[in-house]
Every structure is written in C-alpha cells, then in structure tokens.
Design an enzyme around this catalytic site. Structure first.
Site, PDB file in Angstrom:
ATOM      1  N   GLN A 268      45.456 -37.395-113.501  1.00 49.57           N
ATOM      2  CA  GLN A 268      46.696 -37.795-114.618  1.00 49.57           C
ATOM      3  C   GLN A 268      47.071 -36.535-115.664  1.00 49.57           C
ATOM      4  OE1 GLN A 268      45.949 -41.040-117.089  1.00 49.57           O
ATOM      5  NE2 GLN A 268      48.358 -41.723-117.156  1.00 49.57           N
TER       6      GLN A 268
ATOM      7  N   GLY B 100      39.144 -31.250-112.215  1.00 50.01           N
ATOM      8  CA  GLY B 100      39.741 -32.817-111.320  1.00 50.01           C
ATOM      9  C   GLY B 100      41.106 -32.471-112.405  1.00 50.01           C
TER      10      GLY B 100
ATOM     11  N   ASP C 278      34.082 -28.961-105.543  1.00 51.06           N
ATOM     12  CA  ASP C 278      33.085 -29.868-106.272  1.00 51.06           C
ATOM     13  C   ASP C 278      32.247 -29.152-107.497  1.00 51.06           C
ATOM     14  OD1 ASP C 278      32.045 -32.063-105.971  1.00 51.06           O
ATOM     15  OD2 ASP C 278      30.914 -32.490-104.226  1.00 51.06           O
TER      16      ASP C 278
ATOM     17  N   TYR D 157      30.573 -46.376-117.624  1.00 47.98           N
ATOM     18  CA  TYR D 157      31.538 -45.916-117.506  1.00 47.98           C
ATOM     19  C   TYR D 157      31.593 -44.987-119.413  1.00 47.98           C
ATOM     20  CZ  TYR D 157      35.815 -43.378-119.153  1.00 47.98           C
ATOM     21  OH  TYR D 157      37.466 -42.118-119.350  1.00 47.98           O
TER      22      TYR D 157
ATOM     23  N   ASP E 219      39.750 -29.433-107.654  1.00 52.91           N
ATOM     24  CA  ASP E 219      39.860 -30.071-106.986  1.00 52.91           C
ATOM     25  C   ASP E 219      38.901 -30.891-106.084  1.00 52.91           C
ATOM     26  OD1 ASP E 219      41.240 -33.112-108.936  1.00 52.91           O
ATOM     27  OD2 ASP E 219      40.515 -33.222-106.611  1.00 52.91           O
ATOM     28  N   ILE E 220      38.541 -31.694-105.987  1.00 58.04           N
ATOM     29  CA  ILE E 220      37.677 -31.546-104.531  1.00 58.04           C
ATOM     30  C   ILE E 220      38.650 -32.219-103.599  1.00 58.04           C
ATOM     31  CG2 ILE E 220      37.426 -34.252-104.856  1.00 58.04           C
ATOM     32  CD1 ILE E 220      34.309 -34.424-104.149  1.00 58.04           C
TER      33      ILE E 220
HETATM   34  C1  AKB Z   1      40.519 -45.974-118.546  1.00 61.95           C
HETATM   35  O1  AKB Z   1      40.954 -47.424-118.795  1.00 61.95           O
HETATM   36  O2  AKB Z   1      39.418 -46.195-118.330  1.00 61.95           O
HETATM   37  C2  AKB Z   1      40.911 -45.000-119.538  1.00 61.95           C
HETATM   38  C3  AKB Z   1      40.254 -44.331-121.108  1.00 61.95           C
HETATM   39  C4  AKB Z   1      40.418 -45.051-122.278  1.00 61.95           C
HETATM   40  O3  AKB Z   1      39.532 -43.759-120.982  1.00 61.95           O
HETATM   41  N1  AKB Z   1      41.832 -44.851-119.286  1.00 61.95           N
END
Ligand code: AKB
Length: 323
Positions: free
Chosen positions: A12, A8, A51, A140, A34-35
């Site tokens: 950023q 990756g 990948d 996430y 990176d992919i």
């Molecule tokens: C997001 O906003 O998803 C990320 C994080 C806080 O992990 N910047």
C-alpha cells in the site's frame, strides 16, 4: 546523489512511494523490490524480486544498485500477524535486522515505518505522547517496538542513519492494504462504490487515528530530507492527521452518497487490537523538529478517495453506485 532501494514496494505505501520518489529523484535512481514477481506489480520502470529475509541476496542487490538509502516497507500488519505470529515475528524482525546490517556494511541510510501499534492499552490514549509507556499486546506491536529499538541500536553502535515514523492507519486508493486493523477505512470506499453498503468489522464508536496517503508519503520524504542536526529523536516519530470512528466516516461518505448504508459485525480479534491502541498520537515533536504538518482532514480525504476510485473503477459502476 540519492539511489533508493525500496523493499515491500508492491504494498500500500510502496506503490505510491515508488512513484513519488521516481518523480522527485529520477526513475533510474529508484529500485522497487518485493518478494512478489515484478510482472504482477511493477508497470512503471525497473524493479526486482527480492526476499529481504535472504541476507546475501539483499547485500548483493544493494551493492549492485549502489544504493545510498534503503526504504524498508516489507512487513506483516496487525491482523495478519495475529493469524501467524511466528511468521510475522520472523518477517518483521529478521527483515529489519538484515536491512540494518547491510546498511551498516554499506553506509546506507534507512527509513522504516513504525506504527501506532507500538503502543498498548497502558499508554495514554488521547493523545499518546512521543515518549511514553510502550507495552503492546499484539505481535505486530511487539515487532514495531523492537524495530524502533533496533534502529536506535544500529545508529548508536554503527552510525546507521535510521529514521522512522509511527504511522496511524493509512487510507489510499492506489493499492489495497493487506491484513491491517485500520483496513476498514479503505474497504468501506470500495464497498460504497460497488454495493452502496458496507458491513464493518469494528464497532461504530471505535475511534482510531488515521492519515491520508499523500500526507504519509510527504512525511516520509520530509523526514528523510531533514538535516540530522535538527532531529532529537531521528527514529519513531509520532505523526497524525485525523481521528474518526466508523460511524463518523460513514456520515462523511453520505455527503457524497446519501443512500450509503453501514451495519456492524465486529470481529473480536480486530476489535481487541483497535481497543488496545491509542485514539490519537501527539505529533508535536515531529512538528517542532522537522516541520511536519498534515494537509488532509476527513472531508478532503473522502472527496479525494471518491475522485480517485471513480477514475479507477469502471465509470458505469461508479456512476450507478454514486446516485
Ligand atoms: C494496521 O492496521 O495494522 C496498520 C497499522 C496501524 O500499522 N495499518
């Protein structure tokens, strides 16, 4: 001698981390992957398309490069993960387990970022302790908690030296973030310089934990260089630097651009994500165990963001918007 493979690397964090690691350990010692095709992102030295969902390809590249460390940054961030939860689960979980598996086979050390998103609405908000209730309500966040546990498991079961940090929102100007809830704190600078105004997708009083990228990069390197014997936690350390609201960030921007204007059009999905996270992380364990100290406060970060972005943007655009 360290030989570090980064996944990756076009993102950023990866863009700035690869450059700092090349300076520190030597250009030939770092392999950014990176992919995305390196033609579109890698200008500073050798890099590869990889990948990390392809276990055989990952194993082959790690062995061929002779990696001693894998810095695994490939992931889908919070807001993007809510758009495609299954895809986010697959990329965030399968990518990490592949990296840990190859690390177990090859003896590599692993760095992988966790996030403030590993916490949820039931976590104490100000501050969130190092060890506390983790019941995130986002995909996430689910993958970040599971990732922390996977790292612990691979250390306990296979001896993989897997380390990690729970980052707050990261602010930087070199490469854009993508799909995060904290991205407003980067977008706002671009909008300020390009248009002199910004419409924020969060409410003005949404307080979030944040860090400037140079501190984040230093935290990664310091954690990975810390002697294992000094680490009680090893993985998923809370780290923090500053916490501010969009309205406070706008005021800090007005110090440099008095005419800057902001209005608010909250996006329900990203607002709900932000509201579910703690306002601040308690990073006292990182400070005690490996000497973590942040350097940048809000005014320093804002000044440096304008300096960096003005140097990148067309000088005439920056000069006009900055008046
Ligand atoms: C997001 O906003 O998803 C990320 C994080 C806080 O992990 N910047």
């Amino acid at each position: 001698m360290k030989r570090i493979l980064i996944t990756g690397a076009a993102g950023q964090i990866g863009t700035e981390l690869a450059s700092r690691l090349r300076d520190r350990y030597g250009p030939g010692m770092i392999l950014p992957t990176d992919i995305r095709d390196p033609v579109s992102w890698a200008s500073l030295g050798p890099a590869e398309r990889l990948d990390c969902l392809d276990l055989d390809a990952l194993r082959t590249v790690v062995r061929r490069f002779g990696a001693t460390d894998i810095f695994h940054l490939a992931a889908i961030l919070s807001a993007a993960a809510e758009e495609s939860p299954l895809r986010a689960y697959q990329i965030n979980m399968d990518g990490l387990v592949n990296v840990l598996q190859v690390a177990a086979e090859t003896g590599c050390r692993v760095f992988t970022p966790s996030s403030i998103a590993a916490f949820g609405p039931e976590t104490p908000s100000d501050p969130a302790p190092q060890s506390t209730l983790q019941r995130p309500t986002t995909m996430y966040g689910v993958t970040k908690v599971a990732g922390e546990l996977l790292c612990d498991y691979y250390h306990a079961r296979f001896g993989v030296d897997a380390r990690g940090l729970r980052f707050p929102g990261l602010v930087s100007y070199t490469a854009p973030p993508g799909g995060g809830t904290t991205d407003y704190a980067v977008d706002i600078f671009h909008a300020a310089l390009e248009r002199g105004r910004y419409t924020c997708f969060l409410k003005p009083d949404t307080r979030m934990d944040m860090m400037y990228m140079p501190d984040a990069i230093r935290a990664i390197i310091e954690l990975m260089e810390a002697p294992a014997a000094s680490l009680v936690h090893r993985n998923a350390f809370n780290v923090t630097a500053m916490h501010f609201t969009p309205a406070e960030l706008a005021n800090a921007i007005r110090v440099h651009m008095p005419g800057f204007e902001i209005d608010y059009d909250p996006d329900p999905v990203r607002q709900a994500i932000a509201d579910s996270w703690p306002e601040r992380l308690d990073d006292s364990e990182a400070r005690e165990q490996w000497g973590w100290r942040h350097e940048y406060e809000l005014p320093d970060m804002v000044a440096d963001m304008f300096r960096g972005l003005r140097a990148i943007l067309a000088p005439e655009t920056a000069a006009t918007a900055g008046r």
